[in-house]
Design a protein around this motif. Structure first.
Motif, PDB file in Angstrom:
ATOM      1  N   PHE A 128       0.937  -1.322  -0.052  1.00 50.16           N
ATOM      2  CA  PHE A 128      -0.048   0.095  -0.183  1.00 50.16           C
ATOM      3  C   PHE A 128       0.811   1.092   0.117  1.00 50.16           C
ATOM      4  O   PHE A 128       0.511   2.039  -0.799  1.00 50.16           O
ATOM      5  N   GLU A 129       1.944   1.300   0.667  1.00 49.29           N
ATOM      6  CA  GLU A 129       2.897   2.509   0.808  1.00 49.29           C
ATOM      7  C   GLU A 129       3.825   2.317  -0.345  1.00 49.29           C
ATOM      8  O   GLU A 129       4.063   3.614  -0.654  1.00 49.29           O
ATOM      9  N   LYS A 130       3.961   1.382  -0.768  1.00 48.19           N
ATOM     10  CA  LYS A 130       4.966   1.100  -1.749  1.00 48.19           C
ATOM     11  C   LYS A 130       6.429   2.000  -1.481  1.00 48.19           C
ATOM     12  O   LYS A 130       7.159   2.593  -2.299  1.00 48.19           O
ATOM     13  N   ARG A 131       7.002   1.684  -0.102  1.00 44.50           N
ATOM     14  CA  ARG A 131       7.885   2.334   0.508  1.00 44.50           C
ATOM     15  C   ARG A 131       8.450   1.486   1.726  1.00 44.50           C
ATOM     16  O   ARG A 131       7.785   0.788   2.424  1.00 44.50           O
ATOM     17  N   ALA A 132       9.678   1.433   1.692  1.00 43.87           N
ATOM     18  CA  ALA A 132      10.381   0.624   2.822  1.00 43.87           C
ATOM     19  C   ALA A 132       9.986   1.160   4.349  1.00 43.87           C
ATOM     20  O   ALA A 132       9.827   2.313   4.341  1.00 43.87           O
ATOM     21  N   PRO A 133       9.629   0.215   5.162  1.00 40.56           N
ATOM     22  CA  PRO A 133       9.206   1.066   6.469  1.00 40.56           C
ATOM     23  C   PRO A 133      10.469   1.872   7.138  1.00 40.56           C
ATOM     24  O   PRO A 133      11.599   1.692   6.764  1.00 40.56           O
ATOM     25  N   ALA A 134      10.198   2.715   8.053  1.00 43.45           N
ATOM     26  CA  ALA A 134      10.992   3.426   8.676  1.00 43.45           C
ATOM     27  C   ALA A 134      11.932   2.494   9.523  1.00 43.45           C
ATOM     28  O   ALA A 134      13.145   3.209   9.614  1.00 43.45           O
ATOM     29  N   LEU A 135      11.633   1.495   9.897  1.00 46.36           N
ATOM     30  CA  LEU A 135      12.572   0.390  10.579  1.00 46.36           C
ATOM     31  C   LEU A 135      13.938   0.447   9.734  1.00 46.36           C
ATOM     32  O   LEU A 135      14.906   0.283  10.600  1.00 46.36           O
ATOM     33  N   LEU A 136      13.940   0.560   8.528  1.00 44.53           N
ATOM     34  CA  LEU A 136      15.201   0.459   7.845  1.00 44.53           C
ATOM     35  C   LEU A 136      16.142   1.475   7.911  1.00 44.53           C
ATOM     36  O   LEU A 136      17.175   1.580   7.440  1.00 44.53           O
ATOM     37  N   ASP A 137      15.445   2.692   8.208  1.00 45.99           N
ATOM     38  CA  ASP A 137      16.410   3.982   8.231  1.00 45.99           C
ATOM     39  C   ASP A 137      16.476   4.536   9.603  1.00 45.99           C
ATOM     40  O   ASP A 137      17.598   4.925  10.013  1.00 45.99           O
ATOM     41  N   ASN A 138      15.381   4.055  10.694  1.00 49.69           N
ATOM     42  CA  ASN A 138      15.800   4.685  11.899  1.00 49.69           C
ATOM     43  C   ASN A 138      14.925   3.742  12.914  1.00 49.69           C
ATOM     44  O   ASN A 138      14.036   3.824  13.059  1.00 49.69           O
ATOM     45  N   LEU A 139      15.848   3.163  13.745  1.00 50.15           N
ATOM     46  CA  LEU A 139      15.373   2.273  14.747  1.00 50.15           C
ATOM     47  C   LEU A 139      14.619   3.030  15.792  1.00 50.15           C
ATOM     48  O   LEU A 139      13.497   2.626  16.274  1.00 50.15           O
ATOM     49  N   LEU A 140      14.916   4.233  16.030  1.00 55.05           N
ATOM     50  CA  LEU A 140      14.306   4.972  17.182  1.00 55.05           C
ATOM     51  C   LEU A 140      12.887   5.366  16.795  1.00 55.05           C
ATOM     52  O   LEU A 140      11.926   5.182  17.421  1.00 55.05           O
ATOM     53  N   GLN A 141      12.924   5.876  15.248  1.00 54.99           N
ATOM     54  CA  GLN A 141      11.238   5.930  15.021  1.00 54.99           C
ATOM     55  C   GLN A 141      10.518   4.678  14.956  1.00 54.99           C
ATOM     56  O   GLN A 141       9.681   4.565  15.384  1.00 54.99           O
ATOM     57  N   ALA A 142      11.187   3.815  14.356  1.00 59.00           N
ATOM     58  CA  ALA A 142      10.447   2.374  14.219  1.00 59.00           C
ATOM     59  C   ALA A 142       9.865   1.809  15.554  1.00 59.00           C
ATOM     60  O   ALA A 142       8.912   1.380  15.679  1.00 59.00           O
ATOM     61  N   PHE A 143      10.861   1.834  16.516  1.00 60.21           N
ATOM     62  CA  PHE A 143      10.298   1.211  17.649  1.00 60.21           C
ATOM     63  C   PHE A 143       9.798   1.929  19.033  1.00 60.21           C
ATOM     64  O   PHE A 143       9.059   1.693  19.667  1.00 60.21           O
ATOM     65  N   VAL A 144      10.402   3.192  19.114  1.00 58.89           N
ATOM     66  CA  VAL A 144       9.958   4.168  20.038  1.00 58.89           C
ATOM     67  C   VAL A 144       8.821   5.153  19.552  1.00 58.89           C
ATOM     68  O   VAL A 144       7.696   5.131  20.386  1.00 58.89           O
ATOM     69  N   MET A 145       8.820   5.839  18.402  1.00 58.93           N
ATOM     70  CA  MET A 145       7.943   6.762  17.794  1.00 58.93           C
ATOM     71  C   MET A 145       6.473   6.022  17.405  1.00 58.93           C
ATOM     72  O   MET A 145       5.681   6.617  17.510  1.00 58.93           O
TER      73      MET A 145
END
Length: 184
Positions: free
Chosen positions: A138-155
């Protein structure tokens, strides 16, 4: 202000979540991942790691239900809660009852259900698969997880919570500013 600025954190995370279906998937499965993570962390570290300050112990003893174990999942979520409060005091404080409920229920489930490890792992994996489908299909984009772990897990949990608050009318001016910044 960087990592402690609600605008930059939300806008940066929001860039990865423009598609409504992907956002809906996140609204369901980010809390699921958080809850199962707390349960799995409880299984890894079930015993208390610290003692609550006297005032906190007195407050917690007044709350209904099982006691909140001062284990690793609680320590991690206290750090998350502190970060959320720094980002937005009101929203961070509003998140506390949700965090508390997630902690108590995940701890109790992990420690009392005979098959909790298998169930938690299955739900955790399913939720992550749903997240990746949301991004890929749906997003057709890699998740934030691949660029920024803080954002992926905390934010991610706070992002979902803020989306809910915004839908309920919380800080409409800030919501507009953030949406304009991420272009949605």
């Amino acid at each position: 202000m960087g990592v402690f600025d609600i605008r930059s954190e939300f806008a940066s995370y929001g860039e990865y979540h423009a598609n409504r279906i992907n956002v809906a998937i996140h609204m369901v499965f980010v809390p699921t991942i958080l809850w199962t993570s707390m349960g799995l962390t409880t299984l890894l570290s079930p015993a208390p790691l610290f003692a609550y300050p006297e005032w906190a112990a007195a407050l917690l003893s007044q709350l209904p239900g099982p006691a909140l174990i001062a284990n690793a999942s609680t320590a991690i979520m206290l750090a998350f809660a502190a970060f959320y409060i720094v980002l937005d005091q009101i929203a961070g404080l509003l998140a506390l009852p949700v965090i508390y409920t997630f902690l108590v229920t995940s701890q109790q489930y992990a420690l009392t259900a005979s098959n909790s490890l298998h169930v938690l792992l299955f739900i955790f994996a399913f939720a992550w698969i749903a997240q990746f489908i949301g991004h890929g299909v749906f997003e057709k984009r890699a998740p934030a997880l691949l660029d920024n772990l803080l954002q992926a897990f905390v934010m991610a949990p706070f992002f979902v919570f803020l989306e809910l608050l915004f839908a309920l009318g919380y800080r409409p001016g800030l919501h507009r500013e953030l949406r304009n910044e991420i272009g949605s």
